[in-house]
Motif scaffolding. Structure first.
Motif, short mmCIF file in Angstrom:
data_model
loop_
_atom_site.label_atom_id
_atom_site.label_comp_id
_atom_site.label_asym_id
_atom_site.label_seq_id
_atom_site.Cartn_x
_atom_site.Cartn_y
_atom_site.Cartn_z
N PHE A 1 0.82 -1.21 0.00
CA PHE A 1 0.00 0.00 0.00
C PHE A 1 0.85 1.26 0.00
N ASP B 1 0.31 5.15 1.60
CA ASP B 1 -0.56 5.82 2.55
C ASP B 1 -1.08 7.14 1.95
N ALA C 1 3.79 2.16 2.48
CA ALA C 1 3.34 1.83 3.84
C ALA C 1 3.93 0.49 4.29
N THR D 1 4.26 1.93 9.38
CA THR D 1 2.90 1.43 9.55
C THR D 1 2.81 0.53 10.77
N SER E 1 -9.94 -0.16 2.02
CA SER E 1 -8.64 0.46 2.34
C SER E 1 -8.58 1.92 1.92
N TYR F 1 -5.49 4.23 2.37
CA TYR F 1 -4.44 3.32 1.89
C TYR F 1 -4.79 2.83 0.48
#
Length: 371
Positions: A13, A15, A21, A26, A110, A115
């Protein structure tokens, strides 16, 4: 033969600020809020393994490095991303459809928490994961149990799938033989998936940092057996005791990079199915060849030997699937081989066009808007 299929797909991911991330920025709770909002399917069990830590309660769970004090009780999990796993399906298409639906759920939820799912198969910035605080005595002893636990820091840097395939009522000797066959031919087929061309914040000189670093220290294939007497000793492991009955006889191919175009996963499952059925390919290996995987990781199909072997494997698979409709699923692989390209080539082109790793990652998963 009655085949069964499954996929475990790891998702990375960015952010809200556009940062990658990973474990450096994280926390478990950041991804946990996403998992909490995703549905639970009671009928998935006992088909899916929950595990002792209780983290794997859904089709989605946080993938990370588990920490212990002085017992098997997990006290912390340092996250690297979220894994999606499918249930066991009797067709490749059903497997891919389920994966697509689960990914769509994950993306929708997400994004609400800031994310963005992105595709990359090796951490673009870090080349080492150091547990902090350092491992305690219990954790040090625990890691000596298996070759895979001894190299458990490597998966914190990698994002890749397990493509699972099994055949009903196949003798364990035959299953292990297939596992050794897939291990032998791994360096020739993994370029179809390459998606890790970034390293330490820059463009790498090859196509798959993940393959270059991982394969050899970690398995290419894992075969799950029922009894301890059926285990074959090797480093890395080729065989492992099944943890739940549904795992007995499962062949996990672990060497592919992650794919954001799930039609390539369908093609790769068809490729593995064809290699299971094939009786012409003679190669067998208990452990993956590190040097050959590193050559493959750097050069892909531009290397003449890798290219020729990949073509021979694809040809053998087409013959073994001659009367099987899954033969048509191989088309994306044939296109890649014809162009002597890997998915990483498109990522590299996007990097040159867009100018940064983050912008390149934002342009992944765009093909999975429909099935």
């Amino acid at each position: 033969m009655m085949f069964y299929f499954g996929i475990e797909h790891e998702v990375a991911f960015l952010d809200n600020a556009g940062n990658f991330a990973d474990f450096s920025r994280t926390k478990f709770k950041d991804f946990c809020q996403i998992i909490d909002k995703l549905p639970f399917y009671p009928d998935d069990y006992p088909e899916l393994r929950v595990g002792d830590a209780g983290i794997k309660k859904k089709r989605w769970y946080i993938e990370g490095f588990e920490r212990f004090l002085d017992s098997e009780q997990v006290v912390e999990c340092v996250p690297k991303g979220i894994e999606i796993r499918t249930t066991i399906n009797s067709t490749i298409q059903d497997t891919i459809t389920e994966l697509f639906d689960s990914f769509s759920f994950l993306r929708e939820v997400s994004l609400k928490f800031g994310y963005l799912p992105v595709l990359v198969s090796f951490n673009p910035y870090y080349d080492v994961f150091q547990p902090n605080p350092p491992l305690n005595e219990y954790e040090i002893q625990r890691r000596k149990v298996s070759p895979e636990k001894q190299t458990a820091n490597i998966p914190m840097l990698t994002y890749g799938p397990d493509l699972n395939i099994s055949v009903a009522d196949l003798p364990v000797e035959r299953v292990i033989d297939i596992g050794s066959k897939l291990t032998y031919y791994s360096p020739y087929i993994v370029p179809f998936s390459y998606t890790s061309p970034f390293y330490q914040g820059k463009l790498w000189e090859g196509l798959s940092v993940r393959t270059f670093v991982r394969t050899g220290q970690r398995p290419a294939t894992m075969v799950f057996v029922k009894k301890r007497s059926e285990l074959i000793k090797s480093i890395p492991s080729l065989t492992k005791i099944a943890r739940i009955p549904a795992e007995v006889g499962r062949i996990e191919f672990k060497a592919f990079d992650s794919c954001d175009d799930f039609s390539i996963y369908a093609a790769l499952l068809a490729l593995l199915k064809g290699m299971v059925l094939d009786e012409s390919l003679p190669g067998r290996a208990m452990i993956p060849d590190p040097a050959l995987h590193q050559l493959s990781a750097r050069e892909g199909f531009s290397n003449e030997s890798i290219f020729i072997h990949a073509g021979k494997i694809l040809q053998a698979v087409e013959i073994s699937l001659a009367k099987d409709p899954d033969r048509e699923l191989l088309t994306p692989l044939k296109h890649l081989l014809d162009k002597r390209e890997t998915p990483a080539h498109e990522m590299v082109r996007n990097f040159h066009k867009l100018g940064s790793i983050e912008e390149t990652l934002k342009h992944t998963y765009l093909k999975n808007t429909s099935i």
